[in-house]
Structures are given as C-alpha cells and as structure tokens.
Design an enzyme around this catalytic site. Structure first.
Site, PDB file in Angstrom:
ATOM      1  N   GLU A 239       0.809  -1.225   0.000  1.00 54.01           N
ATOM      2  CA  GLU A 239       0.000   0.000   0.000  1.00 54.01           C
ATOM      3  C   GLU A 239       0.847   1.282   0.000  1.00 54.01           C
ATOM      4  O   GLU A 239       0.860   2.045   0.967  1.00 54.01           O
ATOM      5  CB  GLU A 239      -0.959   0.002   1.199  1.00 54.01           C
ATOM      6  CG  GLU A 239      -1.978  -1.105   1.153  1.00 54.01           C
ATOM      7  CD  GLU A 239      -3.022  -1.012   2.261  1.00 54.01           C
ATOM      8  OE1 GLU A 239      -2.777  -0.332   3.268  1.00 54.01           O
ATOM      9  OE2 GLU A 239      -4.089  -1.633   2.106  1.00 54.01           O
TER      10      GLU A 239
ATOM     11  N   GLU B 262      -6.241  -8.325  -0.120  1.00 54.66           N
ATOM     12  CA  GLU B 262      -6.681  -8.351   1.279  1.00 54.66           C
ATOM     13  C   GLU B 262      -8.184  -8.118   1.272  1.00 54.66           C
ATOM     14  O   GLU B 262      -8.638  -7.003   1.012  1.00 54.66           O
ATOM     15  CB  GLU B 262      -5.989  -7.246   2.096  1.00 54.66           C
ATOM     16  CG  GLU B 262      -4.495  -7.419   2.209  1.00 54.66           C
ATOM     17  CD  GLU B 262      -3.819  -6.303   3.000  1.00 54.66           C
ATOM     18  OE1 GLU B 262      -4.505  -5.562   3.725  1.00 54.66           O
ATOM     19  OE2 GLU B 262      -2.595  -6.163   2.870  1.00 54.66           O
TER      20      GLU B 262
HETATM   21  C1  GAL Z   1      -4.099  -2.946   5.130  1.00 57.12           C
HETATM   22  C2  GAL Z   1      -2.649  -3.371   5.197  1.00 57.12           C
HETATM   23  C3  GAL Z   1      -2.486  -4.625   6.028  1.00 57.12           C
HETATM   24  C4  GAL Z   1      -3.193  -4.482   7.300  1.00 57.12           C
HETATM   25  C5  GAL Z   1      -4.632  -4.184   7.046  1.00 57.12           C
HETATM   26  C6  GAL Z   1      -5.434  -4.065   8.307  1.00 57.12           C
HETATM   27  O1  GAL Z   1      -4.229  -1.641   4.774  1.00 57.12           O
HETATM   28  O2  GAL Z   1      -2.152  -3.599   3.916  1.00 57.12           O
HETATM   29  O3  GAL Z   1      -1.122  -4.864   6.247  1.00 57.12           O
HETATM   30  O4  GAL Z   1      -2.594  -3.477   8.045  1.00 57.12           O
HETATM   31  O5  GAL Z   1      -4.746  -2.999   6.337  1.00 57.12           O
HETATM   32  O6  GAL Z   1      -5.041  -2.957   9.029  1.00 57.12           O
END
Ligand code: GAL
Length: 665
Positions: A143, A302
């Site tokens: 990100e 994710e």
């Molecule tokens: C995303 C990030 C993850 C984790 C997730 C939950 O933005 O890529 O590593 O932090 O959020 O916070």
C-alpha cells in the site's frame, strides 16, 4: 484457475502450529497464500545476512497441501538495524515532522540508501525463490502512498522540475510566480508545499509536487520490478496491493502500468465506517476502478474477513458478509480473493484486526463461512476464472483533477470522489456495467461516457471526447470541467474552456452555494422528466448551440439555464452546470440513457446488485442480495445457479446476503 487464499504470517506462530494451519486451509479450499511482506527483520536479521530457511520451511508445509505462494517484498517495514544505519531516511510529513521509528511506512521513498536496501532484499528474495515453482507471484511493498517533504525529497522535486521545465524562465511563466514575488532564480530556492506557510502555496507548484510524489512511488516500485524481472521467470506475476478508488494520492493508472496484475485491499467494514448498513456501490466502484487500471481482471489481495481495527473495534462482520463481499469482487472481475488475515494476531498493533481464525486458533463462524465459499469455488471457479466484464458505459477519472481539487476544492461541500461516486451509484443501482477510463484513453466501444468535473482539461482528452460524440456517443460533462490548464492555471477562455465548443454552452457566471444549500430546478424540456435539486455548484449558462433542459428556479439566476443538451455529429453532449443532489444525478443518468440503448442487466430492488461476466457469448449473471431481507426477482430465462446447483425459473428468491451465479440452461 480462481485463486482463493489468505494472508498468512507463519512467523507470528510457533512452527509446531504450521501443519495445523495448512491442513485447515486446505480443508477450507485455500489454494494460495501471501507471505512475508512485513518480514524484513527475519529475512535479513543483520545488514547483508539473509535467512530464508524459516520461510522455506513454511512454504514446504504449505506446498504439501497444494497451496501456492505470493511473496511480498518487505520494504514497507524497515528493520531497526537499517533505521539505525540510515537515520536520515525518515519520511517527513506535511507539517515538516520526520516520522519516528516504531510503526511502518516510516521511510522516505526518495532516499537513495533506503532504495538500495529495498532493492537488495527484493533481489535476494528473487534469487532464492525464482526457481521455486510454488511461488506464483510477487507483491511489491505494501500500500504505497504517503507524501514526503524531507530535504532529499525537496532536492529530488527540484531536479524533477528541472527536467520537466528545462529553464526557470519557463517554470516561472507556467506557474505565474510573479504573483506574490515568487520569481525563482535558482532551482534550489523552490520549496515543497509544507503546511508552515502563511496561506497556501502556489497551486501550480502544489499540483506539480503532487504529481511528482505520485511518480516517486511509481519509480520506487519500478526499481523493485526491474530487480524481480531480471531474475524471476515470467510465469511469476508482479503486483502491488492498491487501495481502491478511495485512495487519492497516487495516479493509479501510472502505478499499474509496469505490473502484470492489479490487486487491492478491500475493507468495507473498517474502523472508519460509521454505519451498520454497508452500501454496495462504493465497494463496487473500488473493484471497477481496479479492473479498469489495466483493463483486465484483478485480485483482491486483502479481503476483509473479521472486524478490523487497531484501538477501538467496529461492529463484527455480519453473517454472510465475508462471502458476499468476496463474491462481489468476483462479480466485478476478480480472479483471486485473498482474505486478510488467516489468524488474528495476539501481539503488535493489529491485535484486534480479526482474521478468519480467532486469537486462539479456532475456526468458528468466519472460518465456516470461508470454508463454504471454498467448496463453492472448487465447483464453480474454473467456469468463472478468466471470464470478462463488458461495459458500454465509462466514467472518466482524472488524477490531475483529483489532485488539483485536493488543493482547491472550490466549494466546501465539493468532493471529487463523492461526485464521481454519485454518478457511479446511479448506474450501479440500475445494474449497468461501467468501466473507469483515464483522460488519455481512446473511447472506442462505449455508448455513454461521463466526465465529472474534469477540472484540468488537456486538448488530447477533448479530441477523444469529440470523436466519441461525433460517432454517436452520449457524453455527460459536469460543472468545473475545463477550468484549468495542465499547469493548474485558470484558462484564458470562456468556461468550460476547451470543452465549450463541444458542450455548446458558455458559463456566464457561477455561484458557490453555502454548505448544505440547494437550489430548486425547473425541468423545461419535454423529453426530460428531471428531478432533484442543484447543489454544491451552480454554473449560469448561456447556450451557443445547445438547447436548455433545465433552468434554475431560485435565487438571482432563476430562469437561467442550468443543464443543456448539444447535438454534435451523430451524438449528444449533456452539460450539467451543477453537481446536484443524488436524485438529480440519477435523473441526468436516466435521461442520458434515453439517447443510447444501454440496458440494465436486470431490474432489481435496491440493495440487490447484478453483474455479468462473459466468455465468448456465454454469460454468467451474478445476483447479490446485500439486504437483510429476502428479495424475489422476476427472471425470464431458465438458469442453473452454479453455487447451489439448483435450477432457477421465473422467480429468484434470495435470502439476506445470498449470492447466485446463474448460467442459462
Ligand atoms: C491494510 C494493510 C495490512 C493491514 C490491514 C489491516 O491496509 O495492507 O497490512 O494493516 O490494512 O489494518
């Protein structure tokens, strides 16, 4: 193949647990995991000493369960030894404060030593894993995005400007630096737009800095892409996990260019969400934008599984939501779903970012839901994977305009994101597939193109839009388009500037209503059953070649044109001088559709979303009930639902959060 996976952190758990994890994953239908994107301190415990043994062992355990691997390069989390070695590599924020060590993303992306270390670890990983057939891809960093105002970044900005403008005379001219005596006589005098100034920075400098920072990340990513490409076989894809439509600081069209695959992180119920009801359209716009960056299918790297937070907890993901959101992504063109995260971590900042399993390693409701989806994917996945979404409608997303509006929003209620989302929502509610296009895209194949507030307008875009309309396209252009040139200076033309001839209108005057104020509209054209009110902005129009569709019915401009229609070649251009409320936007979209034969995939009640994916002339229809009530929907053909295996005729009955994937029988 449709990839179905989890983000897994074996380093957070005793090795004795790995086998259980892999077994439970396999039982849930998991066929891919992402690993290691934050594991720098374990992969390189000391400067130049690499340790891949633990990761090899983890990969072997997963491999025995036929689970493929995506490896993350760990440059988002520098280990303490690196920080100690290059203490001046901190990112400096817009208040001029350097980040302290202790979280992640502390680094300045322009720092040459930091870059060298990031490339070195990426290269070492590539050398170790290039020949490992279990590894199917790479994610670079995690990100990308925060803007940096460090001294080194300022120097890089000055050099970037030198390359772009060639001479200070040109730069001074383009930026209008004679205003407030900013005529630069040395590149080193040029500041970065930190907040510690009396009022605002010069908008031209500011926009260039935003463009530059976006390019910095593209360049930082490219260094790692090059390192990986040099070593890894082409079968291993390279991606980065984007942050969807909502993320405003990087030109994602640029960031996507040298990647094989776009992936993104989708958290519909994050801690920042303050409502229980999660609207489907903004999530869908995230998917649509990500699919559009490369005009190809994407992954969600994710996908939210449990409630997500660091300090205070938002509501838990409701029953059915995990699968619903994952299917929604697939419905919009995802060929991979990776749930964040496998097991809820017991330590560290993300102790309360819930995964598929709970802290204690038990698989409860969320695991059962994922497992059921895994079984369905095992049956239906091959039919879905690789099929494509087809859209006849496009919405233009201009990062230049977005950056420029961040600097000068024009009206306190104006949000470029919301404006674009309003138009997308109107189409989404009608179950009409949409693409997002960039300002330099050629618009072949579309029937309706929407250009919301194209603040910075380039001649190339105007040419593409003109060709599109002349050939029969329907175009909607909204207020604050054509206002600025490339350097963020107001054009020396009547507005909407370069777009005025195409729109057939001139802006005589404009009003910027106070926050929350609306103005009544009168819809005067016989063919336009408009509704809703003017809001946020009111251009007072004078048609040149256009005809008037709606007038203002209030204020000193009552009776003056607000919305017009211009015929050009075989097409038409609707110009809306106001952003308007949601009802107004819906009626504009509805009206535009009258000029096209763009069809809804299926008429459904609100909260029931329909999309289609195609392979040749075979169509899969995705029906997603986001509501908490059962809905019945009339259908004409006979279908089989790939998820339940049941035949569906005449009426579809969808339980709350239920998804069907229909294939004509
Ligand atoms: C995303 C990030 C993850 C984790 C997730 C939950 O933005 O890529 O590593 O932090 O959020 O916070």
């Amino acid at each position: 193949m449709l990839y179905f996976g989890v983000d897994y952190y074996p380093e957070h758990w005793p090795e004795s647990r790995w086998e259980t994890d892999a077994r439970m994953m396999q039982e849930a239908g998991i066929n891919v995991v992402r690993l290691a994107e934050f594991a720098w301190a374990l992969l390189e415990p000391e400067d130049g000493r690499f340790d891949f043994e633990w990761l090899d062992r983890a990969i072997n355990v997963l491999a025995r369960r036929q689970i493929k691997i995506v490896l993350g390069t760990p440059s988002a989390t520098p280990p303490p030894w690196l920080w100690q070695k290059i203490p001046d590599s901190a990112l400096v924020d817009e208040n001029g404060t350097p980040r302290e060590y202790g979280s992640r993303r502390e680094y300045s992306p322009t720092h040459s030593d930091y870059r060298a270390h990031a490339v070195r670890i990426a290269r070492a990983m590539a050398q170790h894993y290039a020949a490992n057939s279990q590894v199917i891809g790479w994610q670079i960093d995690n990100e990308f995005g925060d803007r940096c105002y460090a001294p080194g970044t300022r120097l890089a900005f000055q050099n970037w400007l030198k390359e772009r403008y060639g001479s200070l005379e040109t730069l001074n001219e383009c930026w209008g630096t004679r205003f407030w005596s900013h005529i630069y006589t040395d590149w080193a005098q040029i500041p970065v737009p930190v907040k510690r100034v009396h009022a605002q920075h010069n908008p031209s400098l500011h926009l260039d800095y935003y463009r530059f920072m976006s390019e910095v990340y593209v360049e930082f990513q490219q260094l790692q892409v090059d390192a990986l490409r040099e070593i890894c076989p082409p079968e291993q894809f390279i991606t980065h996990n984007f942050m969807g439509f909502g993320y405003p600081r990087i030109n994602y069209f640029d960031l996507a260019k040298s990647l094989d695959l776009v992936t993104w992180d989708n958290y519909p119920r994050g801690f920042w969400v303050t409502t229980q009801d999660i609207a489907p359209a903004p999530i869908a716009l995230g998917h649509v934008t990500m699919r559009s960056l490369k005009k190809q299918n994407f992954w969600v790297m994710e996908q939210q599984s449990g409630q997500g937070s660091w300090e205070t907890l938002p509501p838990m993901t409701r029953p059915g939501e995990i699968a619903l959101w994952a299917y929604q992504a697939i419905a919009h063109g995802a060929d991979g779903i990776v749930f964040f995260r496998w097991r809820t971590c017991r330590f560290g900042v993300e102790q309360y970012w819930h995964g598929v399993l709970d802290h204690d390693g038990q698989g409860r409701r969320r695991y059962v839901e994922v497992k059921q989806m895994g079984q369905e994917i095992a049956r239906a996945g091959t039919l879905i994977a690789g099929s494509e979404v087809r859209a006849e409608v496009a919405i233009m997303l201009s990062y230049d305009s977005r950056f420029a509006f961040e600097i000068q929003p024009n009206n306190p209620d104006f949000s470029y994101e919301r404006h674009l989302t309003d138009y997308y929502t109107a189409l989404h509610q009608a179950n009409i597939p949409v693409d997002v296009v960039a300002p330099d895209d050629v618009l072949n194949g579309y029937k309706l193109v929407i250009v919301p507030a194209l603040y910075i307008t380039e001649m190339e875009t105007v040419q593409h839009l003109t060709t599109f309309v002349e050939r029969g396209g329907t175009l909607i252009v909204t207020a604050r388009s054509g206002v600025k040139d490339h350097t963020n200076i107001v054009v020396n033309h009547v507005l909407p500037g370069l777009l005025a001839p195409l729109c057939g209108v001139e802006v005589q005057e404009y009003d910027s209503p106070l926050s929350g104020e609306k103005r009544a509209l009168k819809f005067i054209a016989d063919d336009f059953a408009g509704q809703g009110k003017a809001a946020v902005w009111c251009d007072i129009l004078k048609p040149t070649t256009a005809r008037v569709l709606a007038e203002y019915a209030e204020d000193f401009y009552a009776g003056q044109p607000a919305v017009t229609l211009n015929s050009v070649g075989s097409g038409v251009v609707i110009y809306s001088g106001t952003m308007g409320d949601a009802t107004f936007v819906e009626s504009i979209v509805e009206y535009a559709r009258q000029h096209t034969d763009v069809q809804s995939l299926l008429e459904t009640p609100p909260q029931v979303e329909v999309t289609a994916r195609w392979r040749g002339d075979q169509r899969l229809l995705f029906i997603l009930n986001h509501a908490d009530v059962t809905h019945e929907i009339k259908i004409e053909d006979g279908y089989i639902d790939l998820l339940s295996g049941q035949e569906q005729e005449n009426i579809l009955k969808l339980q709350p959060k239920q998804v069907m994937i229909l294939q004509v029988t």
